[in-house]
Design a protein around this motif. Structure first.
Motif, mmCIF file in Angstrom:
data_model
loop_
_atom_site.group_PDB
_atom_site.id
_atom_site.type_symbol
_atom_site.label_atom_id
_atom_site.label_comp_id
_atom_site.label_asym_id
_atom_site.label_seq_id
_atom_site.Cartn_x
_atom_site.Cartn_y
_atom_site.Cartn_z
ATOM 1 N N GLU A 46 0.659 -1.383 0.090
ATOM 2 C CA GLU A 46 0.012 -0.034 0.054
ATOM 3 C C GLU A 46 0.763 1.231 -0.010
ATOM 4 O O GLU A 46 0.411 2.468 -0.071
ATOM 5 N N ASP A 47 2.246 1.205 0.098
ATOM 6 C CA ASP A 47 2.990 2.328 0.329
ATOM 7 C C ASP A 47 3.479 2.798 -1.153
ATOM 8 O O ASP A 47 4.164 3.833 -1.448
ATOM 9 N N ILE A 48 2.759 2.269 -2.200
ATOM 10 C CA ILE A 48 2.882 2.701 -3.606
ATOM 11 C C ILE A 48 1.620 2.550 -4.281
ATOM 12 O O ILE A 48 0.665 2.111 -4.241
ATOM 13 N N LEU A 49 1.246 3.705 -5.069
ATOM 14 C CA LEU A 49 0.351 3.852 -6.138
ATOM 15 C C LEU A 49 0.819 4.284 -7.586
ATOM 16 O O LEU A 49 1.763 5.231 -7.691
ATOM 17 N N VAL A 50 0.507 3.559 -8.629
ATOM 18 C CA VAL A 50 0.929 3.787 -10.122
ATOM 19 C C VAL A 50 -0.078 4.227 -10.803
ATOM 20 O O VAL A 50 -1.294 3.775 -10.950
ATOM 21 N N LEU A 51 -0.072 5.380 -11.255
ATOM 22 C CA LEU A 51 -1.223 6.036 -12.190
ATOM 23 C C LEU A 51 -0.521 6.082 -13.716
ATOM 24 O O LEU A 51 0.620 6.310 -13.825
ATOM 25 N N ARG A 52 -1.400 6.067 -14.533
ATOM 26 C CA ARG A 52 -1.100 6.033 -15.895
ATOM 27 C C ARG A 52 -2.006 7.107 -16.837
ATOM 28 O O ARG A 52 -3.430 7.284 -16.451
ATOM 29 N N LEU A 53 -1.365 7.700 -17.639
ATOM 30 C CA LEU A 53 -2.304 8.600 -18.589
ATOM 31 C C LEU A 53 -2.463 7.595 -19.715
ATOM 32 O O LEU A 53 -1.843 7.145 -20.683
ATOM 33 N N GLU A 54 -3.954 7.203 -19.629
ATOM 34 C CA GLU A 54 -4.366 5.957 -20.779
ATOM 35 C C GLU A 54 -4.137 6.671 -22.121
ATOM 36 O O GLU A 54 -4.042 7.874 -22.457
ATOM 37 N N GLY A 55 -4.024 5.704 -22.902
ATOM 38 C CA GLY A 55 -4.001 5.868 -24.425
ATOM 39 C C GLY A 55 -2.777 6.267 -24.893
ATOM 40 O O GLY A 55 -2.702 6.747 -26.299
ATOM 41 N N LEU A 56 -1.675 6.382 -24.398
ATOM 42 C CA LEU A 56 -0.233 6.693 -24.842
ATOM 43 C C LEU A 56 0.101 5.871 -25.833
ATOM 44 O O LEU A 56 0.393 4.514 -25.443
ATOM 45 N N ASN A 57 0.553 6.188 -26.956
ATOM 46 C CA ASN A 57 1.110 5.329 -27.980
ATOM 47 C C ASN A 57 2.688 5.246 -27.818
ATOM 48 O O ASN A 57 2.919 5.914 -26.967
ATOM 49 N N LYS A 58 3.229 4.440 -28.428
ATOM 50 C CA LYS A 58 4.891 4.042 -28.235
ATOM 51 C C LYS A 58 5.668 5.316 -28.407
ATOM 52 O O LYS A 58 6.609 5.705 -27.687
ATOM 53 N N GLU A 59 5.283 6.177 -29.446
ATOM 54 C CA GLU A 59 5.962 7.289 -29.862
ATOM 55 C C GLU A 59 5.872 8.518 -28.838
ATOM 56 O O GLU A 59 6.916 8.882 -28.233
ATOM 57 N N GLN A 60 4.533 8.521 -28.161
ATOM 58 C CA GLN A 60 4.159 9.423 -27.126
ATOM 59 C C GLN A 60 5.048 9.135 -25.867
ATOM 60 O O GLN A 60 5.488 9.806 -25.044
ATOM 61 N N GLN A 61 5.163 7.607 -25.575
ATOM 62 C CA GLN A 61 5.829 7.203 -24.324
ATOM 63 C C GLN A 61 7.581 7.429 -24.567
ATOM 64 O O GLN A 61 8.028 7.683 -23.587
ATOM 65 N N GLU A 62 7.633 7.302 -25.764
ATOM 66 C CA GLU A 62 9.167 7.539 -25.896
ATOM 67 C C GLU A 62 9.645 9.175 -25.764
ATOM 68 O O GLU A 62 10.702 9.429 -25.248
ATOM 69 N N ILE A 63 8.585 10.005 -26.122
ATOM 70 C CA ILE A 63 8.627 11.453 -26.037
ATOM 71 C C ILE A 63 8.662 11.733 -24.430
ATOM 72 O O ILE A 63 9.644 12.610 -23.974
ATOM 73 N N ILE A 64 7.930 11.112 -23.669
ATOM 74 C CA ILE A 64 7.966 11.180 -22.134
ATOM 75 C C ILE A 64 9.250 10.759 -21.591
ATOM 76 O O ILE A 64 9.815 11.424 -20.854
ATOM 77 N N LYS A 65 9.668 9.695 -22.189
ATOM 78 C CA LYS A 65 11.100 9.121 -21.608
ATOM 79 C C LYS A 65 12.242 10.067 -21.919
ATOM 80 O O LYS A 65 13.013 10.319 -21.052
ATOM 81 N N GLU A 66 12.025 10.717 -23.025
ATOM 82 C CA GLU A 66 13.363 11.453 -23.626
ATOM 83 C C GLU A 66 13.371 12.937 -22.770
ATOM 84 O O GLU A 66 14.440 13.083 -22.481
ATOM 85 N N ASN A 67 12.220 13.294 -22.443
ATOM 86 C CA ASN A 67 11.977 14.480 -21.685
ATOM 87 C C ASN A 67 12.203 14.313 -20.289
ATOM 88 O O ASN A 67 13.112 15.088 -19.814
ATOM 89 N N ALA A 68 12.018 13.145 -19.699
ATOM 90 C CA ALA A 68 12.337 12.718 -18.482
ATOM 91 C C ALA A 68 14.142 12.313 -18.201
ATOM 92 O O ALA A 68 14.630 13.003 -17.433
#
Length: 185
Positions: free
Chosen positions: A69-91
């Protein structure tokens, strides 16, 4: 017994909220009336980007929790692989950035909400999450600037969905955990 997050159910861009037993964790949770005190972004390969003393690239196997219970994972639904990679690169582009302790300490009190938006160099965990998503083209909040984002804002963000199928592993069940740290945020 300690647990760690099994990354097999995570997707790049997942936001991980955590809580620990440290004084600062308890302080943040109390000030925000939140269940959690720290946030990070999953960037793949069992790693997260998080703002602790600097913006760090951290292996999930090294972060351990007393309770699931010490963890919660949240997700922005509907991200495609390209959008995920953009988030990864920016992070990843923020790796090594300074930690902004002063603004992190102000954030729970929202004293800075009235400040004009500025060019702040340092990061803190909730700002990092909101900033990465905004730079990636996904504004998490309509009326909160990313530099003023708190853990509670992320926890209550209406466009993020709780990931229900997150799995955990017992720390003693793997040989991958040569170097571990107990969660203190």
């Amino acid at each position: 017994m300690y647990y760690y997050i099994d990354s097999s159910k995570l997707k790049i861009g997942d936001i991980i909220l955590t809580r620990g037993d440290s004084y600062i964790s308890k302080y943040v949770r109390k000030k925000l009336n939140s269940e959690y005190s720290h946030s990070s972004i999953y960037v793949g390969n069992s790693h997260i980007i998080e703002a602790i003393e600097i913006v760090s690239y951290t292996n999930l196997y090294g972060i351990n929790f007393k309770k699931k219970e010490d963890i919660l994972v949240l997700r922005l639904e509907g991200l495609n692989k390209e959008q995920q990679e953009i988030i990864k690169e920016n992070a990843l582009s923020l790796y090594g950035a300074e930690y902004d302790r002063e603004r992190a300490e102000k954030s729970p009190r929202r004293e800075n909400e009235k400040e004009k938006s500025g060019n702040y160099v340092g990061e803190f965990c909730s700002k990092l999450v909101a900033k990465v998503f905004e730079k990636s083209g996904f504004r998490l909040f309509e009326n909160i600037r990313y530099e003023n984002t708190t853990i509670l804002d992320i926890e209550n963000c209406k466009i993020l969905k709780k990931v229900e199928n997150v799995t955990f592993k017992n720390l003693n069940d793997t040989s991958k955990n040569k170097s571990t740290k107990k969660i203190t945020n």
